[in-house]
Design a protein around this motif. Sequence first.
Motif, mmCIF file in Angstrom:
data_model
loop_
_atom_site.group_PDB
_atom_site.id
_atom_site.type_symbol
_atom_site.label_atom_id
_atom_site.label_comp_id
_atom_site.label_asym_id
_atom_site.label_seq_id
_atom_site.Cartn_x
_atom_site.Cartn_y
_atom_site.Cartn_z
ATOM 1 N N ARG A 12 0.859 -1.175 0.000
ATOM 2 C CA ARG A 12 0.000 0.000 0.000
ATOM 3 C C ARG A 12 0.896 1.226 0.000
ATOM 4 O O ARG A 12 2.107 1.132 0.231
ATOM 5 N N VAL A 13 0.310 2.410 -0.197
ATOM 6 C CA VAL A 13 1.050 3.669 -0.036
ATOM 7 C C VAL A 13 0.511 4.471 1.136
ATOM 8 O O VAL A 13 1.172 5.394 1.619
ATOM 9 N N THR A 14 -0.685 4.151 1.616
ATOM 10 C CA THR A 14 -1.315 4.851 2.735
ATOM 11 C C THR A 14 -0.807 4.304 4.064
ATOM 12 O O THR A 14 -0.630 3.102 4.212
ATOM 13 N N ASP A 15 -0.587 5.203 5.030
ATOM 14 C CA ASP A 15 -0.063 4.814 6.341
ATOM 15 C C ASP A 15 1.140 3.895 6.179
ATOM 16 O O ASP A 15 1.196 2.803 6.744
ATOM 17 N N HIS A 16 2.095 4.369 5.404
ATOM 18 C CA HIS A 16 3.289 3.576 5.076
ATOM 19 C C HIS A 16 4.517 4.349 5.553
ATOM 20 O O HIS A 16 5.115 5.130 4.792
ATOM 21 N N SER A 128 3.180 -2.253 12.817
ATOM 22 C CA SER A 128 2.122 -2.898 13.595
ATOM 23 C C SER A 128 2.454 -2.775 15.066
ATOM 24 O O SER A 128 3.451 -2.149 15.446
ATOM 25 N N GLY A 129 1.611 -3.394 15.901
ATOM 26 C CA GLY A 129 1.841 -3.369 17.335
ATOM 27 C C GLY A 129 2.864 -4.370 17.824
ATOM 28 O O GLY A 129 3.078 -4.497 19.040
ATOM 29 N N VAL A 130 3.513 -5.088 16.929
ATOM 30 C CA VAL A 130 4.550 -6.039 17.313
ATOM 31 C C VAL A 130 5.816 -5.274 17.700
ATOM 32 O O VAL A 130 6.218 -4.332 17.007
ATOM 33 N N VAL A 131 6.437 -5.679 18.814
ATOM 34 C CA VAL A 131 7.594 -4.970 19.348
ATOM 35 C C VAL A 131 8.813 -5.878 19.270
ATOM 36 O O VAL A 131 8.809 -6.986 19.805
ATOM 37 N N LEU A 230 -3.839 -3.115 3.688
ATOM 38 C CA LEU A 230 -4.467 -2.269 4.699
ATOM 39 C C LEU A 230 -3.632 -2.402 5.957
ATOM 40 O O LEU A 230 -3.212 -3.513 6.306
ATOM 41 N N SER A 231 -3.366 -1.310 6.648
ATOM 42 C CA SER A 231 -2.604 -1.417 7.888
ATOM 43 C C SER A 231 -3.541 -1.703 9.049
ATOM 44 O O SER A 231 -4.717 -1.329 9.027
ATOM 45 N N GLY A 232 -3.009 -2.366 10.074
ATOM 46 C CA GLY A 232 -3.803 -2.621 11.256
ATOM 47 C C GLY A 232 -4.256 -1.335 11.921
ATOM 48 O O GLY A 232 -5.351 -1.264 12.490
ATOM 49 N N LEU A 264 -8.399 -7.483 16.630
ATOM 50 C CA LEU A 264 -7.227 -6.793 16.093
ATOM 51 C C LEU A 264 -6.085 -6.826 17.114
ATOM 52 O O LEU A 264 -4.912 -7.006 16.753
ATOM 53 N N ALA A 265 -6.429 -6.657 18.385
ATOM 54 C CA ALA A 265 -5.407 -6.733 19.433
ATOM 55 C C ALA A 265 -4.855 -8.137 19.554
ATOM 56 O O ALA A 265 -3.642 -8.350 19.713
ATOM 57 N N TRP A 266 -5.722 -9.146 19.473
ATOM 58 C CA TRP A 266 -5.264 -10.526 19.542
ATOM 59 C C TRP A 266 -4.362 -10.863 18.360
ATOM 60 O O TRP A 266 -3.432 -11.682 18.472
ATOM 61 N N ARG A 267 -4.632 -10.239 17.231
ATOM 62 C CA ARG A 267 -3.777 -10.468 16.064
ATOM 63 C C ARG A 267 -2.335 -10.086 16.382
ATOM 64 O O ARG A 267 -1.398 -10.863 16.129
#
Length: 508
Positions: A12-16, A128-131, A230-232, A264-267
């Motif tokens: 994607r180009v959005t939120d990238h 994403s929310g992955v750290v 699509l971003s999370g 989405l959080a569980w993802r």
Amino acid sequence: MTTVVWFKRDLRVTDHPALARAAARGDVVPLYVFEPEYWAEPDVSGRQFAFVRESIDDLSSALSRLGVPLVVRVGRVVDVLADLQARFGFDAVISHEETGSAWTFARDREVAAWCRDNSVAWEELAQSGVVRRLNGRDGWAKQRNAFLRQPQVDVPAGMTGPVVPSDDVPPLVAGDHCPERQLGGRQMALSFLGSFLTERGQHYRKDMSSPVTGEWSCSRLSPYLAFGCLSGREASQAAAARQREVKGTREGWGGSLKSFQARLAWRDHFMQKLEDEPALEHRCLHSAYEDMRPKVPDAERLAAWEKGETGIPFVDACMRYLAATGWMNFRMRSMLMAVASYHLWLDWRVTGLHLARQFTDFEPGIHWPQSQMQSGTTGMNTVRIYNPVKQGKDQDPTGVFTRRWCPELAPVPDAFLQEPWTWEGAGTLLGNAYPAPVVDVSEAAREARERVWAVRRGGAFRAEAQRVVHKHASRKGPQGHFVDDRAPRRRKASVSPAKDSRQMGFDF
């Protein structure tokens, strides 16, 4: 300065963030590499390849509108980078962090070495929310939620860059017959997101468990999130905006959107597991289970399960549906893996590969932790042995789904549809038009339960289970929500099954 933006699972180009960072530096070369070695891996399939091709076409159009065409190459990434370096030179590569398979991790290490050797700076940004490099789960939710609340990154107003030729892309993996597969690309992602938030998702909480109602009521965003169309963050913030709109109504939206946000959080929670312990793709999370099932599967049982010919109607209907659509609702994904693991006593590594190929939305960071959880090999989750007969009766009460996908059962009366071996006419049907069950469902479940709990009673089990809980278990409050700031309550020498065992198979 010229920057290569290496697209991977972020089409994607959005939120990238990576694209925006590169555009701020100077000239940009957007790059996607079709890697033949990757497409020869045992967890990929033609349906995924087709989805990516469609998504790449959409991405290419979007980048052209911004002034720089997408460069599409075929080969090893380091060879492609070396060729581009020789053609025009660049001083930086920017990409997003990827929580992928062992193969992609090895590939990334190779790219890192090439960049070091050639004085090219490689910067990886979170999408994403992955750290990365997390020491434990205490406080993880706070970091994840903070990322999701940040404003989305703007699309660059325009970009410049050198003209670089692309390759023709041959079919790199054999096509597979998936006539009802979702189409790839961001435009399709936005269509599904919009229809879910304004129409289809109203009864999501109630309808998502059944394949009959879930086909319509689930968001169907999973393949677009898996490949980054699509971003999370986009999905979460769009859902939050809709939550504000429907607040105070009594139409079912409030509970459904709350459930969607939770998934989405569980993802991210499950993807964090693979990020923290990449070996769980190949090794049981708790070592006590490593030799519990035979590494070489029973070929007859495996083939019956893969083809949807186990003789257990609801299982067969779900597997046939998955083969034709590339998608399955969450509870049935769990049931398919659980039946394979417990009733058929097949190793999760073998059955997990088959399901990976079947899912258009295959996401390693979700798939492998889920495969282990549904197989009972994590050491921290509740052992959940689905009764496929009961699931059929509960989730397909009219039999419409089972009859559609198992038309051989047409002569069977409704009362016997989910267990035709109890029907008085079974002798003329089973073993002829429709297979006899490969196992006795009740007896197989009893034997599996005894075997699994025998492992849990082992003397060394508890200490290792405590380590697994500390590293991977969710930190949740009394209502099942992730806790931002508190550490989990610690009871002396206790290892209770983690509640995230209720979250099964991520399809949204």
